[in-house]
Scaffold this motif. Sequence first.
Motif, short mmCIF file in Angstrom:
data_model
loop_
_atom_site.label_atom_id
_atom_site.label_comp_id
_atom_site.label_asym_id
_atom_site.label_seq_id
_atom_site.Cartn_x
_atom_site.Cartn_y
_atom_site.Cartn_z
N SER A 217 0.87 -1.17 0.00
CA SER A 217 0.00 0.00 0.00
C SER A 217 0.91 1.22 0.00
N LEU A 218 0.76 2.08 -0.99
CA LEU A 218 1.70 3.18 -1.20
C LEU A 218 0.96 4.51 -1.36
N PHE A 219 1.73 5.59 -1.15
CA PHE A 219 1.26 6.96 -1.41
C PHE A 219 -0.04 7.26 -0.67
N GLY A 220 0.02 7.07 0.64
CA GLY A 220 -1.16 7.37 1.46
C GLY A 220 -2.33 6.47 1.13
N ASN A 221 -2.04 5.20 0.84
CA ASN A 221 -3.05 4.18 0.50
C ASN A 221 -3.78 4.49 -0.82
N GLN A 222 -3.18 5.33 -1.65
CA GLN A 222 -3.79 5.61 -2.94
C GLN A 222 -3.49 4.52 -3.96
N LEU A 223 -2.45 3.75 -3.74
CA LEU A 223 -2.10 2.63 -4.61
C LEU A 223 -1.86 1.41 -3.74
N PHE A 224 -2.61 0.34 -3.98
CA PHE A 224 -2.49 -0.84 -3.13
C PHE A 224 -2.73 -2.10 -3.97
N GLY A 225 -2.37 -3.23 -3.39
CA GLY A 225 -2.58 -4.49 -4.10
C GLY A 225 -1.68 -5.59 -3.58
N LYS A 226 -1.51 -6.62 -4.39
CA LYS A 226 -0.68 -7.74 -4.00
C LYS A 226 -0.21 -8.49 -5.25
N VAL A 227 0.86 -9.24 -5.08
CA VAL A 227 1.42 -10.09 -6.14
C VAL A 227 1.69 -11.45 -5.53
N ASP A 228 1.23 -12.51 -6.19
CA ASP A 228 1.48 -13.87 -5.74
C ASP A 228 2.00 -14.71 -6.90
N ILE A 229 3.09 -15.40 -6.65
CA ILE A 229 3.63 -16.38 -7.60
C ILE A 229 3.53 -17.74 -6.93
N TYR A 230 2.99 -18.71 -7.62
CA TYR A 230 2.75 -20.00 -6.97
C TYR A 230 3.07 -21.17 -7.88
N SER A 231 3.23 -22.31 -7.25
CA SER A 231 3.40 -23.57 -7.96
C SER A 231 2.70 -24.64 -7.16
N LYS A 232 1.85 -25.42 -7.84
CA LYS A 232 1.16 -26.55 -7.22
C LYS A 232 1.51 -27.80 -8.01
N TYR A 233 2.11 -28.75 -7.31
CA TYR A 233 2.54 -29.98 -7.98
C TYR A 233 1.84 -31.16 -7.32
N GLY A 234 0.92 -31.77 -8.07
CA GLY A 234 0.14 -32.89 -7.54
C GLY A 234 0.81 -34.22 -7.78
N ARG A 235 1.02 -34.97 -6.71
CA ARG A 235 1.59 -36.31 -6.79
C ARG A 235 0.56 -37.34 -6.33
N ASP A 236 0.79 -38.57 -6.72
CA ASP A 236 -0.12 -39.68 -6.36
C ASP A 236 -1.54 -39.39 -6.83
N GLN A 237 -1.67 -38.74 -7.98
CA GLN A 237 -2.99 -38.45 -8.53
C GLN A 237 -3.59 -39.71 -9.17
N ILE A 238 -4.88 -39.90 -8.97
CA ILE A 238 -5.57 -41.05 -9.55
C ILE A 238 -5.75 -40.83 -11.05
N ALA A 239 -5.35 -41.82 -11.85
CA ALA A 239 -5.53 -41.75 -13.29
C ALA A 239 -5.62 -43.17 -13.85
N GLN A 240 -6.21 -43.27 -15.04
CA GLN A 240 -6.35 -44.56 -15.72
C GLN A 240 -5.02 -44.89 -16.39
N LEU A 241 -4.34 -45.93 -15.92
CA LEU A 241 -3.04 -46.29 -16.44
C LEU A 241 -3.10 -47.64 -17.15
N THR A 242 -2.16 -47.84 -18.06
CA THR A 242 -2.04 -49.12 -18.74
C THR A 242 -1.27 -50.09 -17.86
N ILE A 243 -1.81 -51.31 -17.70
CA ILE A 243 -1.16 -52.37 -16.92
C ILE A 243 -1.16 -53.65 -17.73
N PRO A 244 -0.29 -54.63 -17.39
CA PRO A 244 -0.25 -55.89 -18.14
C PRO A 244 -1.59 -56.61 -18.11
N ALA A 245 -1.95 -57.23 -19.23
CA ALA A 245 -3.23 -57.93 -19.33
C ALA A 245 -3.31 -59.14 -18.40
N ALA A 246 -2.18 -59.59 -17.89
CA ALA A 246 -2.18 -60.73 -16.95
C ALA A 246 -2.97 -60.41 -15.69
#
Length: 544
Positions: free
Chosen positions: A234-263
């Motif tokens: 917040s700058l200049f007597g609160n005349q200019l304000f805001g925010k900046v966010d940089i993020y990364s989301k990395y999903g592991r162990d996600q459920i998905a339809q995978l190919t497996i041996p027909a056995a």
Amino acid sequence: MLTPNLPKGGILTQNRSRAQAYNLRNSINYNNIFARKHEVNFIAGAEISNQVTETFGNPITYGYNDETLTSGVFPNGPGGTFKTIQNWLGSNQTFGYSNSFSYATNRYFSSFANLAYTYNGKYTASGSFRTDASNIIADDPKYRYSPFWSAGLAWQLHREDFLRAATYVNRLNLRATYGYNGNEDRSTSFMPLIAVGATPNVYTNDYTATISSYGNPTLRWEKTATWNLGVDYSLFGNQLFGKVDIYSKYGRDQIAQLTIPAANGTTSQKLNNAEISNRGIELEIGTQQSITKRISWQGNVNFSFNRNRVEKLFVATYAASTLVGGGSGAYVQGANANDLWRFKYAGMQNGQPMVTGEKGQLYNFGAFTPGDGRNYLVNMGTTVAPYTLGFMNTFRVYDFDLSFILTGKFGHVFQRKGFNYPPTWTGRVLPNVKLSEVLNGDPQNIVPLPQNDVEDRYYFWDRFHQYMTYLIENASHVRMQEVNLTYNLNKANLTRLHLQHVQLFAQGNNLFTIYANKAKEDPEYPLGTMRPQPTVTLGLKVSL
């Protein structure tokens, strides 16, 4: 012979449900400030919940009369397990005569703790920890109980001595967090499951079952690792304000339809072996300006960008029908999870529409194309906007207030409406609004009407004509969500009228949308659906 139909009268649908649940939760809190420089906030607790739900469904009653409490019978007579008649399209319609039942149990256990420590009002370190368990997850404790945690740091930079002379800085806060959260997927099970038919089979007169899940013995929580770097200002007597966010989301162990041996008894199964990432930035810039005592402006702009990518997923081969069908079955490693895959139309040959297949081979519409769809289908882009924009403004000029909200989404695609190619075997489906497009179009660029009086392959055309690249359009658009004009009666006039507050206002919603596509169709409300219509509201507010 006349086609039988449903009995005249009302249609009565009945069902009931019963739920039994209990929830136990306890927590402790501790907050303290000591020596004027040390602040501690702590909370911890545990929760146990159990819910059992039963549902009971009754078959639909046709020809119901609420006054006489009577019902009709199907035209082909009472009795039997199922009755089949024809619908208005001429296709067989099946109606169930049996009841339906379901029984579900959900159990959860959670324990959690959050701790934050702030030194001298400037430096904050925080952390949270929780562990969750569910009866949906495998019974092995190493999979069922999953610890989730996060840690963060914050620095109130504007309170430092070296910034005290910077009078234009009203607030400057730096933030950094990292941690894991989780999610359970109910589309599969840790044990093999069968689905038993609700009624006996009409041929064997015995109950039959199908395999609904082959089982995922290592079923576990889906985990997402998230880091975030942020700045609040917040700058200049609160005349200019805001925010900046940089993020990364990395999903592991996600459920998905995978190919497996027909056995294993099947060639595909849902397993915790997929990884998906989302990375992006979010910006907010706001301002408030007082030009004079009675003229002012407040504005706010929000912008975000997100890049989605399937990082890890093993599928040996993709049928073209799977890719064009979309959904989780069309996830491809290295691509966006929301990408559209479409056939490339190759024009007409020997009176037949063709598509391009593997190695440039051309195929007519007689059957789905062979080979791996990734090798010849075209990735048209994502259906979820990677760029979003919001613009809000409020102007005050003497006794008038004017505000508006403008939103925008950019960088994605959608499928416009194409010709429906009515089936010839029913004769009850009319051509849609796109008929002229086909009649006047170049058959080498758009699928035409059948070229032969008897087209024996026309039955298969719907597997192709609705999945063409030429139907994909730019989905970017800008909407005027709301405009509001208000007149506030000045205080001098209010005093004479013995009133406290009087407002005259006019508000418009969904006034217009600017499209980037050539079809001029709304990407979020396809033709045939009801989109929000422009509305204007006039009003008067009086406070005595």
